[in-house]
Structures are given as C-alpha cells and as structure tokens.
Write a protein that holds these residues in place. Structure first.
Motif, short mmCIF file in Angstrom:
data_model
loop_
_atom_site.label_atom_id
_atom_site.label_comp_id
_atom_site.label_asym_id
_atom_site.label_seq_id
_atom_site.Cartn_x
_atom_site.Cartn_y
_atom_site.Cartn_z
N UNK A 130 -4.72 -7.89 10.12
CA UNK A 130 -5.67 -7.75 11.22
C UNK A 130 -6.82 -6.83 10.88
N UNK A 131 -6.60 -5.89 9.97
CA UNK A 131 -7.68 -5.00 9.54
C UNK A 131 -8.57 -5.64 8.49
N UNK A 132 -8.05 -6.67 7.81
CA UNK A 132 -8.81 -7.29 6.73
C UNK A 132 -9.51 -8.58 7.14
N UNK A 133 -9.03 -9.24 8.20
CA UNK A 133 -9.53 -10.55 8.58
C UNK A 133 -9.87 -10.59 10.05
N UNK A 134 -10.65 -11.60 10.44
CA UNK A 134 -11.00 -11.81 11.85
C UNK A 134 -11.02 -13.30 12.15
N UNK A 135 -10.97 -13.64 13.44
CA UNK A 135 -11.17 -14.99 13.92
C UNK A 135 -10.21 -16.00 13.31
N UNK A 136 -10.71 -17.21 12.98
CA UNK A 136 -9.86 -18.27 12.42
C UNK A 136 -9.14 -17.85 11.15
N UNK A 137 -9.78 -17.03 10.32
CA UNK A 137 -9.13 -16.58 9.09
C UNK A 137 -7.88 -15.77 9.42
N UNK A 138 -7.96 -14.91 10.44
CA UNK A 138 -6.80 -14.11 10.83
C UNK A 138 -5.73 -14.97 11.49
N UNK A 139 -6.13 -15.86 12.40
CA UNK A 139 -5.12 -16.69 13.07
C UNK A 139 -4.39 -17.59 12.09
N UNK A 140 -5.11 -18.08 11.07
CA UNK A 140 -4.46 -18.89 10.04
C UNK A 140 -3.49 -18.03 9.23
N UNK A 141 -3.88 -16.80 8.93
CA UNK A 141 -2.98 -15.89 8.20
C UNK A 141 -1.74 -15.58 9.03
N UNK A 142 -1.90 -15.34 10.33
CA UNK A 142 -0.75 -15.08 11.20
C UNK A 142 0.16 -16.30 11.29
N UNK A 143 -0.44 -17.49 11.28
CA UNK A 143 0.35 -18.73 11.26
C UNK A 143 1.18 -18.82 9.98
N UNK A 144 0.57 -18.43 8.86
CA UNK A 144 1.30 -18.42 7.59
C UNK A 144 2.42 -17.39 7.62
N UNK A 327 -3.68 -13.82 19.55
CA UNK A 327 -3.58 -12.47 19.02
C UNK A 327 -4.76 -12.14 18.12
N UNK A 328 -5.18 -13.09 17.29
CA UNK A 328 -6.34 -12.87 16.44
C UNK A 328 -7.59 -12.64 17.28
N UNK A 329 -7.71 -13.36 18.38
CA UNK A 329 -8.85 -13.21 19.27
C UNK A 329 -8.84 -11.82 19.92
N UNK A 330 -7.66 -11.37 20.35
CA UNK A 330 -7.57 -10.04 20.97
C UNK A 330 -7.79 -8.92 19.97
N UNK A 331 -7.52 -9.18 18.68
CA UNK A 331 -7.63 -8.13 17.67
C UNK A 331 -9.07 -7.79 17.32
N UNK A 332 -10.03 -8.65 17.68
CA UNK A 332 -11.43 -8.38 17.33
C UNK A 332 -11.91 -7.10 17.98
N UNK A 333 -12.34 -6.16 17.13
CA UNK A 333 -12.89 -4.91 17.64
C UNK A 333 -11.85 -3.91 18.07
N UNK A 334 -10.57 -4.19 17.86
CA UNK A 334 -9.51 -3.26 18.25
C UNK A 334 -8.83 -2.71 17.00
#
Length: 402
Positions: A130-144, A327-334
């Motif tokens: 979550x500190x390294x990625x945002x948006x679709x890149x983060x949600x895809x990583x969380x899916x993985x 979760x990726x959407x909520x993580x933006x800016x947090x």
C-alpha cells in the motif's frame, strides 16, 4: 500531474517486487495454515490425550494477531514498512521454532500466542504494498496476495500430511521455521517505499476523487465477509460425512478446496471485470455466498455439493477481489500500515466470531447449522448494502468536476 500517473507503481517498484512479496507470504504461511488442522494429532504428544484444547488453540493465533495488527501497522507507518515486514517474518520463525521444540502444552500455547503477536505477515505485506502502489496497481497486488493465501490454504495441509510419515506435525513446526527465515532474506533485498507524507501531498495536488466507501463501511464489509465464509470451514468435513456417508478423506478435501481453487482460476479475470464497479461486485459476491451456503443445507448428493461449493467459490472470489479494490481505493492518501493493520483486526475478529458461532451452532443444531448461519449473515449484508440509511457511502459518491 494526472490521476493515472499517480496510480502507476512507484519508481523502482515493479511487478517482480509484487510477486516477490506474494511469494514470500506464500512460503511463510505454510506452517500457519498447514499445521493447525493437525492439532488433534499434536496435542496428545504434549499431554492432552483427548485433544480437548484443539478448538481453543486453533483460534489463539487469530485472537492475538487481531489484537496486535493495528499497533504493528501504526509502527510500520512510523518506522518503515519494510522493517516491520521483516519483523513479522522473523517473528513467525521464532514462534515456529518454539512450537516445534515445545515439550509441554503450556510452552506450545505460549508459542501460538507469540505467533499471533509477532506474526501478522499478511497485514504487513499489504501495508508495504500500500505504500508502494496505488489504484488498480494496488488492488491487483492485493488480489495476488489473496491468491497466495488461497494457494497456501490448499497446498499446505497436503504437504504437511505427506511429511507426517517421516516427521510428526509437531516437529514440523521447527522444520518449517526455515520458510519465514528464507522469506525475510529475500525481502531484505526489496526497496523501502517512499514516505507517506509525499503520497498525501501528491493526492492533494491531484484533486483526486473521494473513496467509494468509507473506512467504517470497508471494515464492516470485511468483518461480514470473513464471518459468513469462514464459519463454514471447521465443520464442512462433518457435514459431508453426514450427507454422503462413506466419503473418502481425499474427496472431502477436494470439496473443501473447491472454492479456493475457483479463486485461483478466476481472480484476475474478476478483477479486470469489476475493478471499476466494486460495489456491484461485492453485492453479487454476498448474494452468491448466501445462496451457496443455503444450498449446503439442502444438498444431498455429490453433484449438488459440488455445485454449491462452486457457487460459494464464485461468491468468495467476487468478495475478495472487490474488497481488495475497495481497500486500495481507501488507501489513497492514507498511512497504509495503520489502515491495513486495522482492516486485519476486523478480518481476524470476523474469523474468531465465526469459529465461536460455528462451534455453538453445530453443538446445538448439527453440522448444517454453521453454513445456514453464514448464509443468513451474507443475506443480511446484501439487504443492508441495499439500504442507503445503513451503508450510505455505498450509494453516494461525490464526483469531482472534470
């Protein structure tokens, strides 16, 4: 700077790094996910000949993991996500070694407590990503990451069972401690994500849209999802034996694994289809879970059991993927460590509540009770999500002017 630019991976952090984090979580999860099903074999070696404490000890790491996750997440935001991710892997290794060397029930219990307190590799890995990625890149990583968890849940018990002919599950704790140690060595080569303050500044300058759901709604959905799915796990084999007497352990294991196999096969395709409409996906997921679990209550043949397990797998996949998107959407800016640590608290709280409800329901009403309770919880969540007064942020999103 455009929003699309913000959602790309940070400089120096690419797909290979994400795969490394997911792979390290997979290998480190072997003992944590593969050995608890064998507690009934482990405890007699430690003096509990009837394995009376198996049910309690099964959830001990989950309880203490839930209590420690928010604190470790905040410490990660303060002292560095990579450092706290390494701490989690090393904490698992220490607790596994102690569990494998334990010669009494008390020492083994302390090891499981330490596993919960010192572990938390899933939340730490998500906070790092979550500190390294945002948006679709983060949600895809969380899916993985969820795919790693499902794969470990399927593969680890099989490997542990195969090794049991040479080494008891109890001593395998010490052997498998080498896996989180190896993961820590691999993770040490990864970069430290940029400080959260820079990410907050970028969001402010970009004028990004508000999250689809509030954090409170995300936590409620996470709790409800974990409760409604996990509640079916402990007594599924008993339910299969009740409906299909004489079913082989291998076939029962395949039925148990089916929903997780559906996730492994379909998760990335579901992510591509629902990453722009996670609210519809989460509602559809809970509906599939409700129908699938209700079907478990009436299934009386192998064909119908396979069908309802696949339907549950569809709900599991939709729910996990869309929760990752939210979760990726909520993580933006947090600060991601604190957010994912708290999210892990609600996830583990849902698992503990599910275990208690499953035990109570099965003892009072039989092996079908847990799946019916889980189905009812999923149905209630679908209804609640349809009512704006309960989940208003699922129905309203302020759009920025273009």
């Amino acid at each position: 700077m455009t929003v699309q630019t913000l959602r790309m991976p940070r400089t120096g952090f690419g797909r290979g790094h994400v795969q490394a984090v997911a792979g390290c979580y997979f290998v480190a999860s072997f003992a944590a996910l593969g050995l608890p099903p064998y507690l009934t074999e482990i405890l007699p070696e430690l003096g509990d000949h009837g394995a009376r404490w198996a049910g309690v000890l099964y959830i001990v790491p989950t309880v203490f993991g839930a209590l420690g996750a928010p604190l470790w997440g905040r410490l990660a935001d303060r002292f560095g996500r990579k450092r706290l991710l390494l701490r989690a892997q090393l904490g698992l290794a220490v607790s596994f070694l102690l569990a494998g060397w334990a010669d009494s029930l008390a020492t083994f219990t302390v090891a499981l407590v330490l596993q919960g307190i010192l572990g938390g590799t899933f939340a730490a890995s998500n906070g790092y990503l979550g500190a390294a990625l945002e948006g679709p890149a983060l949600s895809r990583a969380l899916t993985l990451m969820q795919g790693s968890a499902r794969a470990a849940l399927v593969v680890a018990p099989i490997v542990v069972g195969s090794l049991s002919g040479w080494l008891s599950p109890h001593r395998q704790y010490a052997l498998l401690a080498v896996l989180p140690l190896t993961a820590a060595l691999l993770l040490a080569a990864l970069p430290e994500p940029e400080p959260v303050e820079q990410r907050e500044t970028k969001r402010e300058t970009a004028g990004d849209t508000p999250p689809v759901v509030s954090l409170r709604t995300l936590y409620a959905l996470e709790f409800a999802f974990v409760f409604s799915t996990v509640i079916s796990f402990p007594y599924l084999i008993a339910l299969v034996d009740d409906r299909l007497p004489g079913t082989s352990p291998a076939l029962s294991g395949v039925l148990f694994a089916l929903p997780h196999l559906v996730y492994l096969v379909a998760a990335l395709a579901v992510h591509a289809a629902f990453r722009s409409r996670p609210r519809a996906g989460i509602a559809l997921g809970f509906a599939c879970i409700a129908l699938g679990l209700a079907g478990h209550g009436v299934a009386d043949s192998l064909t119908t059991l396979i069908a309802v397990r696949l339907l549950l797998g569809a709900g599991l996949t939709l729910g996990l993927v869309c929760l990752s998107v939210l979760a990726a959407d909520c993580a933006r800016g947090r600060a991601p460590g604190g957010m994912f640590g708290t999210l892990e608290f609600f996830s583990k709280a849902g698992a503990v509540a599910a275990g208690v409800a499953a035990a109570a329901g099965s003892a009072r009403f039989g092996p079908a009770a847990p799946v019916l309770i889980g189905g009812a919880a999923a149905a209630v969540t679908v209804v609640a999500a349809a009512l704006p007064s309960l989940f208003p942020t699922l129905h309203h999103r302020t759009r920025r002017s273009r």
